[in-house]
Design a protein around this motif. Structure first.
Motif, PDB file in Angstrom:
ATOM      1  N   THR A 277      -7.101  -9.174  -6.735  1.00 19.90           N
ATOM      2  CA  THR A 277      -7.915  -9.781  -5.684  1.00 19.90           C
ATOM      3  C   THR A 277      -7.766  -8.875  -4.464  1.00 19.90           C
ATOM      4  OG1 THR A 277      -7.091 -11.881  -6.525  1.00 19.90           O
ATOM      5  CG2 THR A 277      -8.377 -11.985  -4.512  1.00 19.90           C
TER       6      THR A 277
ATOM      7  N   GLN B 169      -8.364  -8.495  -0.443  1.00 23.74           N
ATOM      8  CA  GLN B 169      -8.728  -9.126   0.824  1.00 23.74           C
ATOM      9  C   GLN B 169      -8.883  -8.051   1.872  1.00 23.74           C
ATOM     10  OE1 GLN B 169      -5.351 -11.541   1.724  1.00 23.74           O
ATOM     11  NE2 GLN B 169      -5.970 -13.203   0.381  1.00 23.74           N
TER      12      GLN B 169
ATOM     13  N   LEU C 235      -8.128  -7.296   5.845  1.00 24.29           N
ATOM     14  CA  LEU C 235      -7.362  -7.816   6.971  1.00 24.29           C
ATOM     15  C   LEU C 235      -7.867  -7.199   8.268  1.00 24.29           C
ATOM     16  CD1 LEU C 235      -3.691  -7.710   5.627  1.00 24.29           C
ATOM     17  CD2 LEU C 235      -5.286  -9.625   5.606  1.00 24.29           C
TER      18      LEU C 235
ATOM     19  N   GLY D 297      -4.390  -8.423  11.136  1.00 22.43           N
ATOM     20  CA  GLY D 297      -3.402  -9.158  10.344  1.00 22.43           C
ATOM     21  C   GLY D 297      -3.916 -10.443   9.727  1.00 22.43           C
ATOM     22  N   ARG D 298      -5.175 -10.738   9.947  1.00 21.86           N
ATOM     23  CA  ARG D 298      -5.733 -11.972   9.363  1.00 21.86           C
ATOM     24  C   ARG D 298      -6.831 -11.637   8.378  1.00 21.86           C
ATOM     25  NH1 ARG D 298      -5.081 -17.336  12.003  1.00 21.86           N
ATOM     26  NH2 ARG D 298      -3.184 -16.986  13.178  1.00 21.86           N
ATOM     27  N   MET D 299      -7.003 -12.555   7.423  1.00 19.81           N
ATOM     28  CA  MET D 299      -8.054 -12.351   6.421  1.00 19.81           C
ATOM     29  C   MET D 299      -9.419 -12.355   7.090  1.00 19.81           C
ATOM     30  SD  MET D 299      -7.688 -14.541   2.989  1.00 19.81           S
ATOM     31  CE  MET D 299      -9.309 -14.380   2.267  1.00 19.81           C
TER      32      MET D 299
ATOM     33  N   ARG E  70     -16.305 -12.582  -4.144  1.00 20.40           N
ATOM     34  CA  ARG E  70     -16.158 -14.039  -4.243  1.00 20.40           C
ATOM     35  C   ARG E  70     -16.530 -14.666  -2.912  1.00 20.40           C
ATOM     36  NH1 ARG E  70     -10.707 -16.409  -6.449  1.00 20.40           N
ATOM     37  NH2 ARG E  70      -9.902 -15.367  -4.585  1.00 20.40           N
TER      38      ARG E  70
ATOM     39  N   TRP F 112     -15.658 -18.154  -1.032  1.00 21.53           N
ATOM     40  CA  TRP F 112     -14.950 -19.441  -1.010  1.00 21.53           C
ATOM     41  C   TRP F 112     -14.415 -19.680   0.397  1.00 21.53           C
ATOM     42  CZ3 TRP F 112      -9.604 -19.634  -0.039  1.00 21.53           C
ATOM     43  CH2 TRP F 112      -8.917 -18.413  -0.117  1.00 21.53           C
TER      44      TRP F 112
ATOM     45  N   ALA G  47      -4.462  -0.821  -7.906  1.00 19.12           N
ATOM     46  CA  ALA G  47      -4.195  -1.479  -6.623  1.00 19.12           C
ATOM     47  C   ALA G  47      -3.777  -0.452  -5.574  1.00 19.12           C
ATOM     48  CB  ALA G  47      -3.109  -2.539  -6.799  1.00 19.12           C
ATOM     49  N   GLN G  48      -3.008   0.526  -5.992  1.00 16.76           N
ATOM     50  CA  GLN G  48      -2.606   1.591  -5.055  1.00 16.76           C
ATOM     51  C   GLN G  48      -3.825   2.363  -4.566  1.00 16.76           C
ATOM     52  OE1 GLN G  48       0.248   4.061  -7.031  1.00 16.76           O
ATOM     53  NE2 GLN G  48       1.772   2.435  -7.123  1.00 16.76           N
ATOM     54  N   LYS G  49      -4.728   2.651  -5.509  1.00 18.70           N
ATOM     55  CA  LYS G  49      -5.927   3.400  -5.142  1.00 18.70           C
ATOM     56  C   LYS G  49      -6.768   2.599  -4.144  1.00 18.70           C
ATOM     57  CE  LYS G  49      -6.687   5.623  -9.579  1.00 18.70           C
ATOM     58  NZ  LYS G  49      -7.631   5.628 -10.689  1.00 18.70           N
TER      59      LYS G  49
ATOM     60  N   GLN H 214      -5.772   0.483  -1.962  1.00 18.32           N
ATOM     61  CA  GLN H 214      -5.202   0.519  -0.621  1.00 18.32           C
ATOM     62  C   GLN H 214      -5.299   1.920   0.004  1.00 18.32           C
ATOM     63  OE1 GLN H 214      -1.168  -0.925   0.017  1.00 18.32           O
ATOM     64  NE2 GLN H 214      -2.141  -2.453   1.325  1.00 18.32           N
ATOM     65  N   ARG H 215      -5.287   2.928  -0.839  1.00 18.47           N
ATOM     66  CA  ARG H 215      -5.410   4.290  -0.306  1.00 18.47           C
ATOM     67  C   ARG H 215      -6.834   4.517   0.217  1.00 18.47           C
ATOM     68  NH1 ARG H 215      -5.538   8.482  -4.764  1.00 18.47           N
ATOM     69  NH2 ARG H 215      -7.633   7.619  -4.769  1.00 18.47           N
TER      70      ARG H 215
ATOM     71  N   ARG I 246      -5.933  -5.575   1.414  1.00 21.11           N
ATOM     72  CA  ARG I 246      -4.658  -5.985   0.849  1.00 21.11           C
ATOM     73  C   ARG I 246      -4.930  -6.430  -0.588  1.00 21.11           C
ATOM     74  NH1 ARG I 246      -2.501 -11.972   2.025  1.00 21.11           N
ATOM     75  NH2 ARG I 246      -0.503 -11.905   0.952  1.00 21.11           N
TER      76      ARG I 246
ATOM     77  N   ILE J 299      -4.026  -7.982  -4.127  1.00 25.06           N
ATOM     78  CA  ILE J 299      -3.024  -8.903  -4.685  1.00 25.06           C
ATOM     79  C   ILE J 299      -3.188  -8.870  -6.195  1.00 25.06           C
ATOM     80  CG2 ILE J 299      -2.212 -11.296  -4.764  1.00 25.06           C
ATOM     81  CD1 ILE J 299      -3.678 -11.642  -2.041  1.00 25.06           C
TER      82      ILE J 299
END
Lengths: 115, 378
Positions: free
Chosen positions: B65, B67, B69, B72-74, B97, B99, B209-211, B213-214, B220, B222
């Motif tokens: 998933t 997100q 930020l 610091g907030r979604m 998604r 929601w 997941a690393q990719k 964030q890179r 973020r 998850i």
């Protein structure tokens, strides 16, 4: 104590044996019940897969208790800085992972790694 | 039967008769003892069952998933992020998604509004979670009016109710169409709540997941593993918290049991003196008292454990529900499949049975080695 005559001691031993067997039966029952997925779990799994759900609907009172895995990084004290936790389930839930070893940060230092 | 067994049988018989002579006192002790085991075992079994259920259900959660930020907030994720992630090597599919939460002042409860990734309901209709439907007594065709972000009434008719069996994950869900969701919350097209990724090779999830964030440092990711870990930690923590709360009661019981087991009444001391005077060996008296301690503690353990198993397996730990509910208005009804961890049960057994059985021995040994005449005169 004569042969064939049941004493209180014998009754106690029989009762103990019966309870021990019943306790052993719980292990068997749990193993049998745990080995197969019941209808409710299957139904739940299907819905999780279909909707892409990430959390259990156990605590519905606050955003960060409804979706603990998706909550802001500073949940549970997220309403404003220094906000005190006031939801009862807050005391039932683990503190956010970044209070100790973070669950998400290990990914951060690795971003420089080559493709 | 060998002489040794015969001897133990007679000793047990004598012990049970002696216990029966002080019926009220021993029964009260047995009940309190069993009650303590019951509460501790209930907590262990309940946590174990919930942990299993969470692991089974969330094994189907999205692999990653993502997100976004902001400060610091979604925040909402732009469609450009989605396109970029869909093109990442190793990603099989990426979906946005939608929601969000809706606080309903009438019920004072939060609902989770969501757009299904597949087969959304037609615009103007909704599918509701079983607990929410029960709360409002909703049936198919009924209309529920919610208030939009700008204060307008937004009537939605019930197209279907999610299966009762799925309450643990779907209690408060309201599934609506994408157009309705965007109109309701005022979210323009091209923005999503978060993104979910499917990865081709399950072993590459952490790498992907690393990719993510890179390539997109404001996100973020998850991963499913983290979701499962969070829930495992959550239930460990809860179990620990309840145990801490219970430790006061456990300590109080231990003091009572220690006092009962380690202090001998004048009557018991006299009994030991008489037994020695009529020819009982010190070892016989110790064996008899050990049997007494074992019988009381093993009976209490078995009764407490069995009651706890029935409490969790047959009644879904109904005594804990008020505590677990907290302030949740929409609390799901769910049945738990019991799971027994033999290590936990044996730990509980050792912690509850052995200290009591051993505590009975020390004072008896002191009385039993003394001169019978002196013991009876005390």
């Amino acid at each position: 104590m004569t042969r064939g005559h049941r004493t209180r001691g014998d009754l106690a031993l029989v009762a103990l044996l019966a309870l021990t067997l019943a306790a052993a039966a719980t292990f068997l029952h749990a193993a049998l019940a745990g080995g197969r997925l019941d209808g409710a779990t299957r139904e739940g799994r299907n819905l999780v897969a279909r909707l892409g759900l990430t959390d259990l609907a156990l605590f519905t009172e606050a955003r960060y208790t409804r979706h603990p895995t998706q909550a802001d990084r500073h949940a549970a004290f997220q309403d404003h800085p220094m906000a005190l936790e006031h939801f009862p389930s807050g005391s039932m839930m683990a503190p956010p992972p970044f209070f100790g070893r973070t669950a998400h940060d290990p990914l951060a230092p690795a971003t420089a790694s080559p493709d | 039967m060998t002489p040794w067994l015969q001897r133990q049988r007679h000793l047990i018989d004598f012990t049970v008769e002696a216990l029966a002579r002080r019926k009220g006192r021993n029964l009260a002790l047995l009940v309190v003892y069993a009650l303590m085991v019951f509460v501790l075992a209930s907590v262990l079994l309940f946590s174990q069952a919930l942990r299993r259920e969470a692991a089974l259900l969330l094994a189907q959660a999205p692999e990653i998933t993502v997100q976004r930020l902001v400060a610091g907030r979604m925040d909402l994720v732009p469609a450009a992020h989605l396109e970029r992630l869909a093109g990442l090597r190793g990603v099989a599919s990426a979906q946005g998604r939608l929601w969000g939460y809706y606080y309903d002042p009438a019920t004072q409860a939060n609902y989770t509004l969501m757009v299904p990734l597949t087969d959304p309901p037609p615009p103007g209709t909704m599918q509701v979670g079983p607990t929410l439907a029960r709360f409002w007594r909703l049936g198919v065709g009924d209309v529920l009016s919610l208030r939009t972000h700008d204060g307008r009434a937004f009537p939605l008719s019930v197209q279907g109710i999610l299966p009762t069996d799925s309450a643990l994950v779907a209690a408060d869900l309201v599934l609506i169409a994408e157009a309705d969701f965007r109109a309701f919350f005022g979210i323009p097209a091209g923005l999503y709540t978060d993104l979910v990724l499917k990865v081709r090779n399950p072993r590459e999830v952490a790498k992907v997941a690393q990719k993510v964030q890179r390539d997109l440092p404001d996100t973020r990711p998850i991963i499913r593993e983290e979701i499962l870990r969070t829930y495992a930690a959550l239930f460990d923590w809860r179990e620990g918290m309840v145990m801490v709360l219970l430790s006061g009661a456990v300590l109080a019981f231990m003091i009572l049991a220690w006092d009962k087991a380690s202090g001998l009444s004048a009557e018991e001391r006299r009994e030991i003196g008489v037994l020695k005077a009529i020819g009982w060996e010190t070892s016989d008296i110790l064996a008899m008292k050990l049997w007494e301690g074992l019988l009381v503690s093993v009976f209490a353990f078995l009764l407490g454990y069995l009651a706890a198993y029935v409490h969790v397996a047959a009644f879904s730990a109904s005594l804990f529900v008020p505590v677990l509910k907290g302030w949740s208005v929409l609390y799901p009804d769910f049945a738990l499949t019991p799971q027994v961890d033999p290590f936990q049960v044996f730990t509980l057994f050792f912690l509850t049975v052995f200290p009591y059985a051993l505590a009975t021995l020390v004072p008896v040994w002191r009385s039993a080695v003394a001169d019978p005449d002196a013991v009876m005169r005390q």
